[in-house]
Design an enzyme around this catalytic site. Structure first.
Site, PDB file in Angstrom:
ATOM      1  CG  HIS A  90      -3.337   0.082  -5.201  1.00 64.38           C
ATOM      2  ND1 HIS A  90      -3.858   1.353  -5.048  1.00 64.38           N
ATOM      3  CD2 HIS A  90      -2.290  -0.003  -4.321  1.00 64.38           C
ATOM      4  CE1 HIS A  90      -3.142   1.996  -4.135  1.00 64.38           C
ATOM      5  NE2 HIS A  90      -2.196   1.196  -3.665  1.00 64.38           N
ATOM      6  CD  GLU A  91      -1.258  -3.347  -2.638  1.00 63.55           C
ATOM      7  OE1 GLU A  91      -0.055  -3.019  -2.510  1.00 63.55           O
ATOM      8  OE2 GLU A  91      -2.178  -2.711  -2.089  1.00 63.55           O
ATOM      9  CB  CYS A 130      -1.822   4.358  -1.500  1.00 65.43           C
ATOM     10  SG  CYS A 130      -0.214   3.529  -1.555  1.00 65.43           S
ATOM     11  CG  HIS A 188       2.671  -0.034  -4.579  1.00 67.09           C
ATOM     12  ND1 HIS A 188       3.055   1.236  -4.231  1.00 67.09           N
ATOM     13  CD2 HIS A 188       1.432  -0.199  -4.041  1.00 67.09           C
ATOM     14  CE1 HIS A 188       2.097   1.817  -3.512  1.00 67.09           C
ATOM     15  NE2 HIS A 188       1.087   0.959  -3.394  1.00 67.09           N
TER      16      HIS A 188
HETATM   17 NI    NI Z   1      -0.640   1.407  -2.253  1.00 67.68          NI
END
Ligand code: NI
Length: 176
Positions: A141-142, A99, A145
């Site tokens: 993953h995104e 990341c 966030h």
């Molecule tokens: Ni990331």
């Protein structure tokens, strides 16, 4: 358009839940342009708006064919606003992640193998895709966030979390 500073793990905004986008306007287009510039400048596979200090539910991602990551299938450039994920099955697989907000480190993270994602592009046009494998991993993953979750929080065994160069001989390399 400009390359923005990427926040690092520990900065409070990365742990916040981001707000939905309400208007598909010039301000959003400008945010997306900065996210795209920043992602490409840093060779990232994806970027979420909170990573450049904007707590809105916007992510971008793109994975081009790269000889460094021969096992990773390309993912088309995508802008995803107000995303919604729907799991398709319970099946998960572990894979190495990095990341841009956690530079130099990698961790082994379980993710759903298949999912459907819906949302909008920066002009408000709907997006509805069913994906699997690395594409599904990048989206998870995104979108994490946007809920204040960084991938180290998903690592099951912290022995599988560490510095990229130290893990090199047992890790399949992955873009950040
Ligand atoms: Ni990331």
């Amino acid at each position: 358009m400009s390359v923005r500073r990427v926040l690092k793990m520990g900065e409070p905004l990365l742990a916040a839940v981001a707000a939905p986008v309400l208007r598909f306007d010039a301000e959003l287009a400008s945010l997306v342009a900065d996210m795209n510039d920043t992602m490409r400048a840093l060779n990232g596979a994806g970027l979420a708006a909170p990573q450049i200090g904007v707590s809105l539910r916007v992510v971008v991602f793109e994975v081009n064919a790269n000889p460094r990551y021969p096992h990773v299938s390309p993912v088309p450039y995508t802008v995803l606003v107000n995303p919604q994920l729907t799991p398709l099955g319970q099946s998960q697989e572990e894979g190495w992640e990095g990341c841009l907000s956690v530079p130099g480190l990698r961790g082994l993270v379980p993710r759903l193998k298949r999912l459907r994602y819906r949302g909008f592009d920066e002009q408000g046009r709907p997006i509805d895709r069913t994906v699997a494998g690395f594409h599904a991993r990048v989206v998870q993953h995104e979108v994490d966030h946007l809920d204040g979750i960084l991938y180290p929080q998903r690592v099951r065994d912290l022995r599988n979390f560490g510095f990229e160069e130290a893990l090199a001989d047992r890790m399949t390399p992955m873009p950040d």
